[in-house]
Design an enzyme around this catalytic site. Structure first.
Site, short mmCIF file in Angstrom:
data_model
loop_
_atom_site.label_atom_id
_atom_site.label_comp_id
_atom_site.label_asym_id
_atom_site.label_seq_id
_atom_site.Cartn_x
_atom_site.Cartn_y
_atom_site.Cartn_z
N LEU A 31 0.82 -1.21 0.00
CA LEU A 31 0.00 0.00 0.00
C LEU A 31 0.85 1.27 0.00
O LEU A 31 0.44 2.31 0.49
CB LEU A 31 -0.92 0.00 1.23
N GLY A 32 2.08 1.18 -0.54
CA GLY A 32 2.96 2.34 -0.60
C GLY A 32 3.32 2.84 0.79
O GLY A 32 3.69 2.06 1.68
N ASP A 86 10.30 -4.37 -5.15
CA ASP A 86 11.08 -5.57 -5.42
C ASP A 86 11.89 -5.98 -4.20
O ASP A 86 12.04 -7.16 -3.89
CB ASP A 86 12.02 -5.34 -6.61
#
Length: 290
Positions: A206-207, A239
């Site tokens: 969710l950032g 990542d």
């Protein structure tokens, strides 16, 4: 155990420009760097730096020896990286003074891996190992099916997002990682919420808000807040999170502990400029004071 990662390897060609070029415009760059990138390479480096044994399955061209050498330096097992007649994949990235960017990706050798190479790469895999892949190579569905038949735990990072690619592997997955936008796109494509997907564990990033874990077997959803930092570059943060998450699970951590480790690694990553070359190692993450 071992993580087998079928993933891309790219050269990130980054040009610093005063503004993003317009159609027909010739623009002089103020700076240039070449770095190791590609979602697959980033995740392999993150997993290796998190303390896991990670075997990268992929391909480069004859011009990609430097990328393989760099992956090896970062602790990744590179013996299953093939050399293709295609040029190594690369991304041309223009970044302006405001931090906005435009990116052109050429997949190159990332789409040239043969099925025989994939089978050979997984020949040493054992039940309980992890198989990880993303959507920047070919043979994802074939790799997932082969890994499942050998008893590997199968994880998929659904980026760059393609609904058909996700749905092709969905029934065979043990773990699905995707961001909030991708989760909404998958829900729209399938007509059901992410919490009802046929995957035991689903992690939605969710950032700056953190992430949400869906334990679908027990119908439980739990949110984990992010670590608060001052970001300078979000490249590779997702990542890094995924690589650390799977490395933690591979080492036997419960999901909650692995998520916290991965969240801390992702937070540290956004305080650095670059991609694979600046992914933090386990000691950096453990020593971080935030």
């Amino acid at each position: 155990m071992t993580i087998f990662n079928l993933g891309s390897i790219n050269a990130d060609l980054v040009y610093r420009v005063p503004h993003l070029p317009q159609a027909g415009e010739t623009l002089a760059a103020r700076g240039f760097t070449r770095g190791l990138g590609g979602k697959g390479a980033n995740m392999s480096v993150a997993a290796a730096r998190a303390g896991a044994r990670c075997v990268h399955i992929g391909a480069v061209g004859a011009d990609g020896a430097w990328a393989v050498e760099r992956l090896t330096e970062y602790g990744v097992d590179t013996r299953q990286i093939a050399v293709s007649n295609e040029a190594t994949g690369h991304a041309i990235i223009a970044v302006d003074d405001a931090g906005e960017n435009s990116i052109i990706i050429h997949p190159g050798a990332n789409t040239a891996l043969s099925n025989a190479s994939l089978i050979n790469a997984l020949a040493e895999a054992q039940a309980g190992d992890f198989f990880l892949t993303q959507n920047e190579t070919t043979l994802q569905a074939e790799g997932v099916r082969l890994a499942q038949s050998k008893g590997l735990r199968v994880a998929y990072a659904a980026a760059p997002f393609d609904a058909a690619a996700v749905q092709a592997v969905l029934p065979a997955l043990d773990l699905l990682v995707l961001n909030e936008v991708e989760a909404a796109q998958l829900a729209e494509a399938t007509g059901r919420p992410v919490s009802e997907m046929p995957v035991a564990d689903i992690v939605v990033t969710l950032g700056s808000k953190g992430c949400r874990w869906y334990d679908t077997q027990h119908d439980v959803a739990k949110d984990y807040p992010s670590f608060k930092v001052e970001p300078v570059d979000t490249t590779g943060a997702g990542d890094t999170f995924t690589g650390y998450l799977i490395a933690g699970l591979d080492r036997g951590m419960p999901m909650e502990q692995a998520i916290r480790l991965a969240s801390k690694a992702g937070a540290l990553m956004v305080t650095r400029h670059g991609a694979a070359d600046v992914i933090p190692d386990l000691k950096d993450v453990q020593d971080a004071s935030f």
